[in-house]
Design a protein around this motif. Structure first.
Motif, short mmCIF file in Angstrom:
data_model
loop_
_atom_site.label_atom_id
_atom_site.label_comp_id
_atom_site.label_asym_id
_atom_site.label_seq_id
_atom_site.Cartn_x
_atom_site.Cartn_y
_atom_site.Cartn_z
N HIS A 10 -4.27 5.71 11.42
CA HIS A 10 -4.57 6.20 10.08
C HIS A 10 -5.51 5.21 9.42
O HIS A 10 -5.78 4.15 9.99
CB HIS A 10 -3.28 6.32 9.25
N TYR A 11 -5.99 5.53 8.20
CA TYR A 11 -6.86 4.55 7.53
C TYR A 11 -6.13 3.85 6.39
O TYR A 11 -6.69 3.02 5.70
CB TYR A 11 -8.15 5.22 7.03
N PHE A 12 -4.86 4.22 6.16
CA PHE A 12 -4.03 3.43 5.23
C PHE A 12 -2.57 3.52 5.67
O PHE A 12 -2.21 4.36 6.49
CB PHE A 12 -4.21 3.88 3.77
N CYS A 13 -1.75 2.62 5.15
CA CYS A 13 -0.34 2.61 5.52
C CYS A 13 0.41 3.70 4.79
O CYS A 13 0.43 3.73 3.57
CB CYS A 13 0.28 1.26 5.15
N ASP A 14 1.02 4.59 5.56
CA ASP A 14 1.88 5.61 4.97
C ASP A 14 3.10 5.74 5.88
O ASP A 14 3.08 5.29 7.02
CB ASP A 14 1.11 6.94 4.86
N LEU A 15 4.15 6.35 5.35
CA LEU A 15 5.38 6.38 6.13
C LEU A 15 5.27 7.14 7.44
O LEU A 15 5.77 6.68 8.46
CB LEU A 15 6.52 6.95 5.28
N GLN A 33 0.83 -1.21 0.00
CA GLN A 33 0.00 0.00 0.00
C GLN A 33 0.87 1.26 0.00
O GLN A 33 0.56 2.23 -0.72
CB GLN A 33 -0.94 -0.01 1.21
N VAL A 34 1.95 1.24 0.78
CA VAL A 34 2.87 2.39 0.78
C VAL A 34 3.38 2.63 -0.64
O VAL A 34 3.36 3.75 -1.16
CB VAL A 34 4.07 2.16 1.74
N PHE A 35 3.81 1.54 -1.28
CA PHE A 35 4.38 1.66 -2.63
C PHE A 35 3.35 2.17 -3.63
O PHE A 35 3.57 3.15 -4.34
CB PHE A 35 4.95 0.32 -3.11
N SER A 36 2.19 1.52 -3.67
CA SER A 36 1.21 1.86 -4.71
C SER A 36 0.61 3.25 -4.51
O SER A 36 0.40 3.99 -5.48
CB SER A 36 0.11 0.80 -4.83
N ALA A 37 0.35 3.63 -3.26
CA ALA A 37 -0.21 4.97 -3.01
C ALA A 37 0.78 6.04 -3.48
O ALA A 37 0.39 7.02 -4.12
CB ALA A 37 -0.53 5.16 -1.53
N HIS A 38 2.06 5.84 -3.18
CA HIS A 38 3.06 6.84 -3.60
C HIS A 38 3.28 6.79 -5.11
O HIS A 38 3.53 7.82 -5.73
CB HIS A 38 4.37 6.64 -2.84
N PHE A 39 3.19 5.61 -5.68
CA PHE A 39 3.40 5.48 -7.12
C PHE A 39 2.32 6.25 -7.91
O PHE A 39 2.63 7.09 -8.74
CB PHE A 39 3.39 4.00 -7.53
#
Length: 304
Positions: A174-179, A98-104
């Protein structure tokens, strides 16, 4: 699973723990998400099938809508499902994905917005050379560069995330994984990593926003030589672009350009650019654009 982590799943706290509010969140965000998918799907299909929308602006809008739909899909389904489920767990691997795709996809959106501003700049400031400068080959290369840039950015984020050691606490506020929320759980001094996050994400947000501002100011300045009608048309296109830019970059800059502090309001601000912008983009671009509306009518009415 991380090399240096004893945590193999996280619990996403979500936007709220109040059961009544959670039901409302489920309903509202499910509608938002379906509307986002529908709106962006309509734009993607219309531009792909239409013979009138062949200009670079629509070539880029196609990719903006695609990135929007994907960006929304990285965060919204999780928020919607978690709002009504008892188990709000997310595995370590899913979290990193999720971290990767959200930032991508988020980064792709930023690059496409810059390409759209560049396209308007050339169209308005260099009208006679527009077709030679912005030919299909150039546009394709620019989009590929955008994908490559996004991949580099999100790879840098994931490298940082994979190096975080977790040794117990696993509730992500949070509601999604972020750094940022993950940094709070890591059992190490995260000062350096946080600086890297700010220089990576924060710099992309700030620099891109400044580039966009300069390009729109230049466009406005060069419009003074246009006729009233020409000025009105150019302004209406640029206004819709600018609304999108402000809605997306305001929250991004707020979240990614400050040192290691997370505020409770961060989650609400994040809703703006992860769910709000992808929903509003198709509305802003279609309602304010006669060409897209006409192309949609022609395409979809002939189908019906």
């Amino acid at each position: 699973m991380a090399m240096n982590s004893s945590v193999n799943e996280f619990i996403l706290f979500g936007l709220t723990q109040d059961p009544r509010k959670q039901k409302a969140i489920f309903g509202v965000f499910l509608m938002f998400y379906l509307a986002t998918l529908l709106g962006n799907f309509l734009i993607v299909v219309t531009i792909k099938r239409s013979r009138t929308l062949g200009s670079p602006m629509y070539f880029f809008l196609f990719y903006l809508s695609f990135a929007d739909a994907c960006f929304s899909t990285t965060t919204a389904p999780r928020l919607i499902v978690d709002a009504i489920s008892q188990q709000k767990t997310i595995s370590y691997n899913e979290c990193m994905t999720q971290v990767f795709s959200a930032h991508f996809f988020g980064c792709m959106e930023i690059f496409v917005l810059i390409l759209m501003a560049l396209d308007r700049y050339v169209a308005i400031c260099k009208p006679l050379r527009y077709t030679t400068i912005m030919n299909r080959h150039v546009c394709s290369v620019l989009v590929i560069l955008g994908w490559v840039g996004s991949c580099i950015h999100s790879s840098a984020q994931i490298v940082l995330a994979l190096r975080l050691p977790f040794c117990g606490p696993n509730v992500i506020d949070h509601y999604f994984c972020d750094l940022q929320p993950l940094l709070k759980l890591a059992c190490m001094d995260t000062y350096v990593i946080n600086l890297l996050v700010v220089t990576n994400s924060g710099a992309i947000c700030m620099v891109s926003f400044i580039i966009l501002l300069i390009s729109y100011i230049t466009i406005l300045y060069s419009l003074r030589n246009y006729s009233a009608e020409g000025r009105r048309k150019a302004l209406s296109t640029c206004t819709s672009h600018f609304i999108v830019v402000v809605l997306f970059f305001g929250p991004c800059i707020f979240i990614y350009t400050r040192p290691a502090t997370t505020f409770p309001v961060d989650k609400v601000v994040a809703v703006f650019y992860t769910i709000g912008t992808p929903l509003l983009n198709p509305l802003i671009y279609t309602l304010r654009n006669a060409e897209v509306k006409i192309a949609m009518k022609m395409l979809w009415c002939s189908k019906v």
